[in-house]
Design a protein around this motif. Sequence first.
Motif, PDB file in Angstrom:
ATOM      1  N   GLY A   1       0.780  -1.233   0.000  1.00  0.00           N
ATOM      2  CA  GLY A   1       0.000   0.000   0.000  1.00  0.00           C
ATOM      3  C   GLY A   1       0.804   1.272   0.000  1.00  0.00           C
ATOM      4  O   GLY A   1       0.254   2.348   0.205  1.00  0.00           O
ATOM      5  N   GLY A   2       2.114   1.184  -0.237  1.00  0.00           N
ATOM      6  CA  GLY A   2       2.946   2.390  -0.166  1.00  0.00           C
ATOM      7  C   GLY A   2       3.211   3.051  -1.492  1.00  0.00           C
ATOM      8  O   GLY A   2       3.999   4.011  -1.560  1.00  0.00           O
ATOM      9  N   GLY A   3       2.588   2.577  -2.566  1.00  0.00           N
ATOM     10  CA  GLY A   3       2.911   3.082  -3.897  1.00  0.00           C
ATOM     11  C   GLY A   3       2.737   4.577  -4.042  1.00  0.00           C
ATOM     12  O   GLY A   3       1.700   5.133  -3.697  1.00  0.00           O
ATOM     13  N   GLY A   4       3.777   5.227  -4.558  1.00  0.00           N
ATOM     14  CA  GLY A   4       3.721   6.660  -4.797  1.00  0.00           C
ATOM     15  C   GLY A   4       3.889   7.516  -3.571  1.00  0.00           C
ATOM     16  O   GLY A   4       3.853   8.742  -3.651  1.00  0.00           O
ATOM     17  N   ASN A   5       4.092   6.894  -2.405  1.00  0.00           N
ATOM     18  CA  ASN A   5       4.289   7.661  -1.174  1.00  0.00           C
ATOM     19  C   ASN A   5       5.725   8.144  -1.061  1.00  0.00           C
ATOM     20  O   ASN A   5       6.598   7.738  -1.836  1.00  0.00           O
ATOM     21  CB  ASN A   5       3.941   6.814   0.050  1.00  0.00           C
ATOM     22  N   SER A   6       5.980   8.994  -0.070  1.00  0.00           N
ATOM     23  CA  SER A   6       7.328   9.506   0.154  1.00  0.00           C
ATOM     24  C   SER A   6       8.292   8.362   0.427  1.00  0.00           C
ATOM     25  O   SER A   6       8.043   7.512   1.284  1.00  0.00           O
ATOM     26  CB  SER A   6       7.327  10.472   1.338  1.00  0.00           C
ATOM     27  N   GLY A   7       9.396   8.324  -0.290  1.00  0.00           N
ATOM     28  CA  GLY A   7      10.392   7.285  -0.098  1.00  0.00           C
ATOM     29  C   GLY A   7      10.149   6.027  -0.895  1.00  0.00           C
ATOM     30  O   GLY A   7      10.982   5.124  -0.886  1.00  0.00           O
ATOM     31  N   ALA A   8       8.988   5.924  -1.563  1.00  0.00           N
ATOM     32  CA  ALA A   8       8.691   4.730  -2.356  1.00  0.00           C
ATOM     33  C   ALA A   8       9.285   4.859  -3.743  1.00  0.00           C
ATOM     34  O   ALA A   8       9.359   5.950  -4.316  1.00  0.00           O
ATOM     35  CB  ALA A   8       7.189   4.512  -2.449  1.00  0.00           C
TER      36      ALA A   8
END
Length: 822
Positions: A43-50
């Motif tokens: 669920g981290g796609g496109g988030n900061s650091g991803a």
Amino acid sequence: MKRRKAGVLAAAVISGVTVVSVPPATAEPSAPSADVVIAEVYGGGGNSGATLTSDFIELASSAAQALDGWSVQYLPGSAGPSSNWQVTPLTGAVAPGGRYLVAEAKGAGGTVALPAPDVTGSIAMSATAGTVALVTGTAALTCRTAADCAADSRIRDLVGYGSATVREGTATAATANATSAARPDTLADTDDNAADFVVGAPTPTNSKGETPGGEPGPDPVPARIHDIQGSTRISPLNGKRVGGVTGVVTATRNFGDSRGFWFQDTEPDGDPRTSEGLFVYTGSAALTVKPGDAVTVTGTVKEYYPDYKPDSNFQSLTELGSAQWTVTSSGNAVPAPTAIGADTVPEALVAQPGGNIEGLALEPGRYALDFWESHESEPVSVRDARIVGPSTQYNELYLTTKPEQRPTPRGGTLYSGYDRPNSGVLKVESLIPFSQRPFPKANTGDTLTGQTSGPVEYDSFGGYTLFATELGNVRDGGLRQEVTRKQRGGELAVATYNVENLSAVDEQAKFDLLAEGVVRNLAAPDIVTLEEIQDNNGPSGNGDGVVAADATLRRFTDAIAAAGGPRYEWRQIDPQDKTDGGEPGGNIRVGFLFNPDRVSFVDRPGGDATTAVAVRDERGKPALSVSPGRVAPADPAWQSSRKPLAGEFVFRGRTVFVVANHFNSKGGDQPVHGRFQPPARSSEAQRLQQARLVRGFTDQLLAVNRNANVIVAGDLNDFPFSPVVGTLTAGGTLEALIDTLPADERYSYVFEGNSQVLDHLLASRAPRGVDYDVVHINAEFAEQASDHDPQVVRFRPSAGNPVADAYWDLMDLFDRLFPGRR
């Protein structure tokens, strides 16, 4: 341990890093699922650091399964009465032994797209907690508890991650922007999410076998370890699935979320450029292999960058992920480590072609970084090595393999120029459980006696690192804190001290240690410029608007008085909230302490966060328009950085101007040990602008009277040989006092085992009888009040003309001969 986890390294991933592993074939297997299961959720796609741009859900099956009319559904982690399941309908089928990729919401960040998905939805999943269900229908589920969902026959599989209230058994560990929850390739399904899933870097794979940057292909490529390692830093088989890779296990890391094992081929190819060792990364999965096991491994070759960025400044580690292995025998002899002596590692650090060195053929006989790369993941050993960087809170220390390479008198290794990196420095961490052997406390100059051995690999924190399976004992080198002399009656003592994010919410012990340093080690200077003073509630009050630091400074001055020092007064200017960089919420700033019994402060009102101090000509004498006052605070050079503070002092009738500084940090610079050579110093541009402004201000003071007493002090975050310091000292108007010390004593800070200078005292030509000292009380020690050593300069200020100076010289001489008589 290797810091792949959030809280030490920012969470991120690199395209295609495959980390899901299975237990060795000798372990008792869990039962595989009879049909399709959820294989991975992210669920981290496109988030900061991803790195990946999209969330995804991946399915897998041991048998063919049509998916028309089915769906995957998502429920937020803390499901409540108003929480609703979100639905993505499925079409097509999953092949036996195949994968099926569902792309979900796309974020604003990331750089790498998923491989072509088999179906696309729009669910924005949480990076840390949630529930995903595989459902034989497309109607939204209504259950909101684990028990109710277990009773719903439409649910074919379900996984809860993080703090999910709906899960099978115990939820799997929390994921992050850089990690997914994945089921190992056995597809074991025990109806306990924590047992069935491991957390590691995302590995999206579609029905064609495609991955981000990977290639489809059902059959692994036969390879030996030296084939995988190759003769450059990047594996010639990068991204390939390899099989039949044999070797003997040399070490294991069986704790934390970066578990894995190192193994080594016992039949080397004779090429000094190709390492015979390799790391197998298993994420958070527990290991049963042990040193001496002979294994045959199948896995995907990946280049792991410690910051998970495809455009990383760091070097990579060649490793195997998504691995399966078989233990073919146990109790085999573990390959002996390569012994590292004083002349083993080359003196030169690296070839410098002016770019990325990854593609260059290794020359381990000529360059130190090439030497370590050619031994990547192999065990090495050192014996009776001098420690040049103290043990840290992260359970690491630095030693030198080259004891004659630029030693300092106190046992360190001096960093004295961009063209003189210390190729002998090596970091040491431990693979020995701390319950069996706590990591030792060591100071610079101590010796790590006996043999220390273990595999070596690259780490962003400090470069090549020996992960010890055998750790020597620490022999005390006798290092003690320095104590400087007390200033004489006619001498003004000005010190600078970076007190490392001091705020009023810190424990009293920190205040007491810093106060002891001021009173005992610095001998109570008349003026102290302070760096890294935070507001009254420090980072705990991020965004609350508090900027005042009176409580912080009151606690500090009270602690100094309690330690037997003078009752210092202070002057400083509160910054605007969240504008000066540093620790978020801390509102860092510089300030002055001064002893009113020895020196007076000239207060001129009007100074605030945005008002610039100016220089006035008062009958041929310089004066400040406001005191204290900030130097050009609105200039873009100070964006997200501490603004200099100018103060006007009077000592025995003579005026002294002090400018306190804390230039912007070196954050973002390429590391000395990184893949770009020579490393770029991107942060230097802002410090150069800052240096020009401070130099311009001091030039204005000296233009009024060239005999003005000017001290420029503080943490300039740069070296004596840097263009930044060169800008301040150009033409000899200001002298960097660090240059007056013997060359091997020029340091006030220890970073990655290198004794170096970031803090400075600079003086104009007017002060007479200058006596300067760096007082080593912190940087070389495991126990520190701050990570910086303070400095002090004692001098007789000029009165501005030769006749007056001669008079004051006579008075100072009288005071020395007849103390207390005048």
